[in-house]
Design a protein around this motif. Sequence first.
Motif, PDB file in Angstrom:
ATOM      1  N   ARG A 179      -5.882   1.439  -5.615  1.00  0.00           N
ATOM      2  CA  ARG A 179      -6.684   1.853  -4.480  1.00  0.00           C
ATOM      3  C   ARG A 179      -7.924   0.990  -4.302  1.00  0.00           C
ATOM      4  O   ARG A 179      -8.336   0.722  -3.191  1.00  0.00           O
ATOM      5  CB  ARG A 179      -7.102   3.318  -4.630  1.00  0.00           C
ATOM      6  CG  ARG A 179      -5.998   4.259  -4.256  1.00  0.00           C
ATOM      7  CD  ARG A 179      -6.501   5.672  -4.269  1.00  0.00           C
ATOM      8  NE  ARG A 179      -7.186   5.999  -3.033  1.00  0.00           N
ATOM      9  CZ  ARG A 179      -6.634   6.665  -2.033  1.00  0.00           C
ATOM     10  NH1 ARG A 179      -5.371   7.036  -2.106  1.00  0.00           N
ATOM     11  NH2 ARG A 179      -7.317   6.955  -0.943  1.00  0.00           N
TER      12      ARG A 179
ATOM     13  N   ASP B  26      -6.859   7.476   4.826  1.00  0.00           N
ATOM     14  CA  ASP B  26      -6.699   7.890   3.441  1.00  0.00           C
ATOM     15  C   ASP B  26      -7.850   7.356   2.584  1.00  0.00           C
ATOM     16  O   ASP B  26      -8.463   8.051   1.784  1.00  0.00           O
ATOM     17  CB  ASP B  26      -5.387   7.276   2.911  1.00  0.00           C
ATOM     18  CG  ASP B  26      -4.601   8.277   2.097  1.00  0.00           C
ATOM     19  OD1 ASP B  26      -3.431   7.992   1.812  1.00  0.00           O
ATOM     20  OD2 ASP B  26      -5.180   9.311   1.720  1.00  0.00           O
ATOM     21  N   LEU B  27      -8.103   6.083   2.802  1.00  0.00           N
ATOM     22  CA  LEU B  27      -9.097   5.404   1.994  1.00  0.00           C
ATOM     23  C   LEU B  27     -10.507   5.919   2.295  1.00  0.00           C
ATOM     24  O   LEU B  27     -11.283   6.207   1.391  1.00  0.00           O
ATOM     25  CB  LEU B  27      -9.019   3.898   2.303  1.00  0.00           C
ATOM     26  CG  LEU B  27      -9.675   2.953   1.300  1.00  0.00           C
ATOM     27  CD1 LEU B  27      -9.076   3.124  -0.072  1.00  0.00           C
ATOM     28  CD2 LEU B  27      -9.504   1.522   1.777  1.00  0.00           C
TER      29      LEU B  27
ATOM     30  N   TRP C 256      -7.310  -1.726  -1.885  1.00  0.00           N
ATOM     31  CA  TRP C 256      -6.810  -1.469  -0.533  1.00  0.00           C
ATOM     32  C   TRP C 256      -7.689  -2.080   0.553  1.00  0.00           C
ATOM     33  O   TRP C 256      -7.188  -2.589   1.557  1.00  0.00           O
ATOM     34  CB  TRP C 256      -6.675   0.040  -0.307  1.00  0.00           C
ATOM     35  CG  TRP C 256      -5.412   0.593  -0.876  1.00  0.00           C
ATOM     36  CD1 TRP C 256      -4.643   0.049  -1.852  1.00  0.00           C
ATOM     37  CD2 TRP C 256      -4.783   1.803  -0.503  1.00  0.00           C
ATOM     38  NE1 TRP C 256      -3.563   0.845  -2.112  1.00  0.00           N
ATOM     39  CE2 TRP C 256      -3.619   1.941  -1.302  1.00  0.00           C
ATOM     40  CE3 TRP C 256      -5.072   2.803   0.434  1.00  0.00           C
ATOM     41  CZ2 TRP C 256      -2.749   3.033  -1.183  1.00  0.00           C
ATOM     42  CZ3 TRP C 256      -4.202   3.889   0.543  1.00  0.00           C
ATOM     43  CH2 TRP C 256      -3.053   3.997  -0.260  1.00  0.00           C
TER      44      TRP C 256
ATOM     45  N   GLU D  16       1.004   3.369  10.248  1.00  0.00           N
ATOM     46  CA  GLU D  16       0.929   3.419   8.784  1.00  0.00           C
ATOM     47  C   GLU D  16      -0.408   2.865   8.297  1.00  0.00           C
ATOM     48  O   GLU D  16      -1.075   3.440   7.437  1.00  0.00           O
ATOM     49  CB  GLU D  16       2.057   2.579   8.166  1.00  0.00           C
ATOM     50  CG  GLU D  16       3.425   3.194   8.250  1.00  0.00           C
ATOM     51  CD  GLU D  16       3.617   4.331   7.260  1.00  0.00           C
ATOM     52  OE1 GLU D  16       4.538   5.136   7.457  1.00  0.00           O
ATOM     53  OE2 GLU D  16       2.835   4.415   6.287  1.00  0.00           O
ATOM     54  N   LEU D  17      -0.779   1.736   8.897  1.00  0.00           N
ATOM     55  CA  LEU D  17      -2.040   1.110   8.476  1.00  0.00           C
ATOM     56  C   LEU D  17      -3.207   2.046   8.761  1.00  0.00           C
ATOM     57  O   LEU D  17      -4.130   2.182   7.935  1.00  0.00           O
ATOM     58  CB  LEU D  17      -2.241  -0.219   9.222  1.00  0.00           C
ATOM     59  CG  LEU D  17      -1.412  -1.399   8.707  1.00  0.00           C
ATOM     60  CD1 LEU D  17      -1.496  -2.583   9.669  1.00  0.00           C
ATOM     61  CD2 LEU D  17      -1.887  -1.830   7.327  1.00  0.00           C
TER      62      LEU D  17
ATOM     63  N   LEU E  64      -6.456  -4.418   3.477  1.00  0.00           N
ATOM     64  CA  LEU E  64      -6.640  -4.132   4.901  1.00  0.00           C
ATOM     65  C   LEU E  64      -7.397  -5.274   5.570  1.00  0.00           C
ATOM     66  O   LEU E  64      -7.086  -5.666   6.702  1.00  0.00           O
ATOM     67  CB  LEU E  64      -7.375  -2.800   5.072  1.00  0.00           C
ATOM     68  CG  LEU E  64      -6.514  -1.573   4.752  1.00  0.00           C
ATOM     69  CD1 LEU E  64      -7.373  -0.331   4.607  1.00  0.00           C
ATOM     70  CD2 LEU E  64      -5.462  -1.360   5.841  1.00  0.00           C
TER      71      LEU E  64
ATOM     72  N   ARG F 265      -3.142   5.195   8.902  1.00  0.00           N
ATOM     73  CA  ARG F 265      -3.091   6.287   7.944  1.00  0.00           C
ATOM     74  C   ARG F 265      -3.706   5.861   6.607  1.00  0.00           C
ATOM     75  O   ARG F 265      -4.465   6.593   5.977  1.00  0.00           O
ATOM     76  CB  ARG F 265      -1.640   6.750   7.769  1.00  0.00           C
ATOM     77  CG  ARG F 265      -1.533   8.185   7.279  1.00  0.00           C
ATOM     78  CD  ARG F 265      -0.087   8.643   7.203  1.00  0.00           C
ATOM     79  NE  ARG F 265       0.782   7.701   6.538  1.00  0.00           N
ATOM     80  CZ  ARG F 265       0.837   7.525   5.223  1.00  0.00           C
ATOM     81  NH1 ARG F 265       0.073   8.238   4.425  1.00  0.00           N
ATOM     82  NH2 ARG F 265       1.664   6.632   4.724  1.00  0.00           N
ATOM     83  N   CYS F 266      -3.358   4.649   6.197  1.00  0.00           N
ATOM     84  CA  CYS F 266      -3.918   4.141   4.930  1.00  0.00           C
ATOM     85  C   CYS F 266      -5.432   4.067   5.015  1.00  0.00           C
ATOM     86  O   CYS F 266      -6.152   4.424   4.071  1.00  0.00           O
ATOM     87  CB  CYS F 266      -3.369   2.739   4.638  1.00  0.00           C
ATOM     88  SG  CYS F 266      -1.639   2.732   4.163  1.00  0.00           S
TER      89      CYS F 266
ATOM     90  N   GLN G 250       2.402   2.363  -3.220  1.00  0.00           N
ATOM     91  CA  GLN G 250       1.431   2.720  -4.258  1.00  0.00           C
ATOM     92  C   GLN G 250       1.342   1.712  -5.405  1.00  0.00           C
ATOM     93  O   GLN G 250       0.788   2.009  -6.441  1.00  0.00           O
ATOM     94  CB  GLN G 250       1.743   4.106  -4.875  1.00  0.00           C
ATOM     95  CG  GLN G 250       1.846   5.227  -3.875  1.00  0.00           C
ATOM     96  CD  GLN G 250       0.485   5.597  -3.293  1.00  0.00           C
ATOM     97  OE1 GLN G 250      -0.512   5.512  -3.990  1.00  0.00           O
ATOM     98  NE2 GLN G 250       0.462   5.988  -2.038  1.00  0.00           N
TER      99      GLN G 250
ATOM    100  N   MET H 255       0.823  -1.205   0.000  1.00  0.00           N
ATOM    101  CA  MET H 255       0.000   0.000   0.000  1.00  0.00           C
ATOM    102  C   MET H 255       0.854   1.251   0.000  1.00  0.00           C
ATOM    103  O   MET H 255       0.581   2.195  -0.724  1.00  0.00           O
ATOM    104  CB  MET H 255      -0.916  -0.008   1.230  1.00  0.00           C
ATOM    105  CG  MET H 255      -2.130  -0.881   1.005  1.00  0.00           C
ATOM    106  SD  MET H 255      -3.291  -0.837   2.368  1.00  0.00           S
ATOM    107  CE  MET H 255      -2.466  -1.892   3.543  1.00  0.00           C
ATOM    108  N   THR H 256       1.877   1.251   0.827  1.00  0.00           N
ATOM    109  CA  THR H 256       2.662   2.476   0.938  1.00  0.00           C
ATOM    110  C   THR H 256       3.435   2.780  -0.341  1.00  0.00           C
ATOM    111  O   THR H 256       3.694   3.933  -0.658  1.00  0.00           O
ATOM    112  CB  THR H 256       3.642   2.393   2.117  1.00  0.00           C
ATOM    113  OG1 THR H 256       4.415   1.187   1.969  1.00  0.00           O
ATOM    114  CG2 THR H 256       2.899   2.356   3.438  1.00  0.00           C
TER     115      THR H 256
END
Lengths: 608, 322
Positions: free
Chosen positions: A524, A559-560, A527, A552-553, A531, A555-556, A520, A517-518
């Motif tokens: 998307r 983000d999503l 994702w 990080e997770l 997850l 944040r993802c 890219q 994921m990080t």
Amino acid sequence: MEELDGEPIVTLIPGVDSKKQMCFDWGPGELLVCETSFHKKGKSETVPGCPFIYIVRKDVDVYSHILRKLFNESHGIFVGLQRIEELTGKSRKAQLVRVSKNYRSVIRACMEEMHQAAIAAKDSTSSRQFSSQVSILSAMELIWNLCEILFIEVAPAGPLLLLLLDWVRLHVCEVDSILADVLGSENPSKHESFWDSPGNTQTLTELELKWQHWHEECERHLQDGTFVSSPHLESLCKIMLGDEAALLEQKNLLSNWYHFLVTRLLYSHPTVKPIDLHFYAQSSLDLFLGAKSRPEPLDNILMAAFEFDIHQVIKECSIAFSNWWFVAHLTDLLDHCKLLQSHNLYFGSNMREFLLLEYASGLFSHHSLWQLGVDYFDYCPELGRVSLELHIERIPLSTEQKALKVLRICEQRQMTEQVRSICKILAMKAVRNNRLGSALSWSIRAKDAAFATLVSDRFLMDYCERGCFSDLDLIDNLGPAMMLSDRLTFLGKYREFHRLYGDKRFVDAASLLLSLMTSQIAPRSFWMTLLTDALPLLEQKQVIFSAEQTYELLRCLEDLTSGRPEQGEPDQQLQDDDIEATKVEMLRLSLARNLARAIIKEGSLEGS
Amino acid sequence: MVSVINTVDTSHEDMIHDAQMDYYGTRLATCSSDRSVKIFDVRNGGQILIADLRGHEGPVWQVAWAHPMYGNILASCSYDRKVIIWKEENGTWEKTHEHTGHDSSVNSVCWAPHDYGLILACGSSDGAISLLTYTGEGQWDVKKINNAHTIGCNAVSWAPAVVPGSLIDQPSGQKPNYIKKFASGGCDNLIKLWKEEEDGQWKEEQKLEAHSDWVRDVAWAPSIGLPTSTIASCSQDGRVFVWTCDDASSNTWSPKLLHKFNDVVWHVSWSITANILAVSGGDNKVTLWKESVDGQWVCISDVNKGQGSVSASVTEGQQNEQ
């Protein structure tokens, strides 16, 4: 500038009404013709049309079973000739003569087989067809043999006649039987045994001396009237003096004018020089045929050879024979003998190349002979490559084996466009038949990034639907091919994640998942799936994701969820929203719990 | 030696207007005034009817096969103003799309080079040319060029794909930028060359004027790797011209008269390897032409209608050869 002789050949299509018109179109190797009316009217014609479509081709000989052997074996000789190391001087000549003799033996072998087929034929039509093919092949060998003597061996005066005698003897059986008779009979007089001389190896000088001696003796006998009592012996003597009239009286023993020519030369000019040959040839032809008969195509070809007019020989042969085999191979050989000057041709500046291209194109109509055609195109420096490119794409890829063969040929010659096109056809066919693994390997071979992306997407969709991957072997062993497209890389890595998880290498699996994921690489749209894949890792007894990774997770996830645009139908969206909301909640909970555990673990003395 | 190797009995009940071999020469599609489109498997000298497609309500004028990478797809156009696209799905042929955007007979259909995607150009008697582009999931996008030719458009023919620059260093996943062009011929006696602009619209790039009557057919020659472009055109005025443009950028086309026939010339077609041009005439012959070294066009063969009982010669063995 050479003029195109003769009117264009007319081919008649039977059954098409003379009041109507013909429409047509090209297939890859043929012309389609049918009856039509071009005046477009709204209503139908009152007279029904002819419902036949005629498929017209110009290279039908490729389909002959027996000739196929000729094509196959001569192909080997051709390729050998292109590749042999060029010798010089006498050895070169011997080399070329050997090649010529090889070609001729192939013709003779084919002739023999055709002859056997004629005998074994079940009906008279096929028998006649075979027999006519035998005569055509026989004519080919006759012409080739003469060309070999005159153009390749380039025999000087003296030996020339011996070679011509051999030539005639080989092709005219009657000579042999006469010789046998003469040899067998009792010869009371010395000079009758002179009939033995054909085929004997004698030096030029010996021959000339002997000949002089005999000639003088015969003349003396004739003038002395020694044979007055026996007209037979008298005419025999006249023959040996080369008296044309006497020779012609024995016409029934001479099957044709070139037999007459050689016999005549034997008795009147045994040391004939090559440049004088055509005088005797022309007069022999005229005398033998007389006023009534006209020369046939074969006669014209032989005459052109005696005149050392190579271009005329090739031209006449092109017209006389129904396929390009003969002229293509002979011209190529003569070109290797450096006998063809650059001749201004109608359809190309290089006669050799033009003929080879025509011959090779014809081979491509055949389902397996096309492979021979490839080699011929390879040795045509100007238009060979582009001709091959055009033809090879049209070969029906009926089996995987054939497709691979075609591809190998293209790849060997760096024909990247053709490789791409063929692989694309096969890849799309595989996709339509849901053979995704096959589709993927074709797109990798084609180095087609766009298509690889498409197929990878299909794999991923498949996984989402079924929960497992098809064609694992292929994906597991992608190797450097993975780099072809981002989506493909993701597919490979995602599968790797599953493998790591299966091997219980959770920490590695976790890092990989996060990095997908990080970095890219993961689309998307995927994702959420990723997850969700993280959930079992988060729920393990041991802490797998570090605090850093958990942040990080999170944040993802944010983000999503925050950047999500409005999607789908209004009703559907509410439903989707519900499911999505639940999922997100679960994830948030899991991540929070993991974060807590990770912080504790990392903060305490045991953890690190 | 030219000979008739196979005769396919289509059993069409009325006049046949077009017959096309597929890319590999294994299938034959025919269309007729009896409103049907038929497909035959013609491998190994045989004939097997694969499909009898009904859907048109008038005589069907032309059929065209798409490139095999898109599967088995055939387009047909008809007097009934419709263009139908047929597709083979799981072994059966079905209508996959119908285009009804024209106000009168659609006379000609031609598929673009496969490199551009699946695009079909259609020329109609209403003077317009429409371009159908497959965008996926059974959807076709339509662009229409109205009044391409006054009175009517009789023929459309695409230029072979020419890739500007090198294909080798393409960034992954990106499609190269092709310059898409095609030619059309119409009842205004003109041949027009069309080019796709960056915004996706089609613009008339050039007019080729030389005919004095309706242009009946245009055919853009396949590429043989040279920078020259060649177009053949034929007309009601009995003339056939071969147009050449030496350099794609210069855009000057020069016509050369192939021949002046005594009657209308209806159809011209290039052989696959681009070296022979077939021309049909009102005088009931099909003539084959080739270009000589000095640039003159020479007739090399004549395919003529038989007068009664001339029988075609069939070489031994090829009927039962695999």
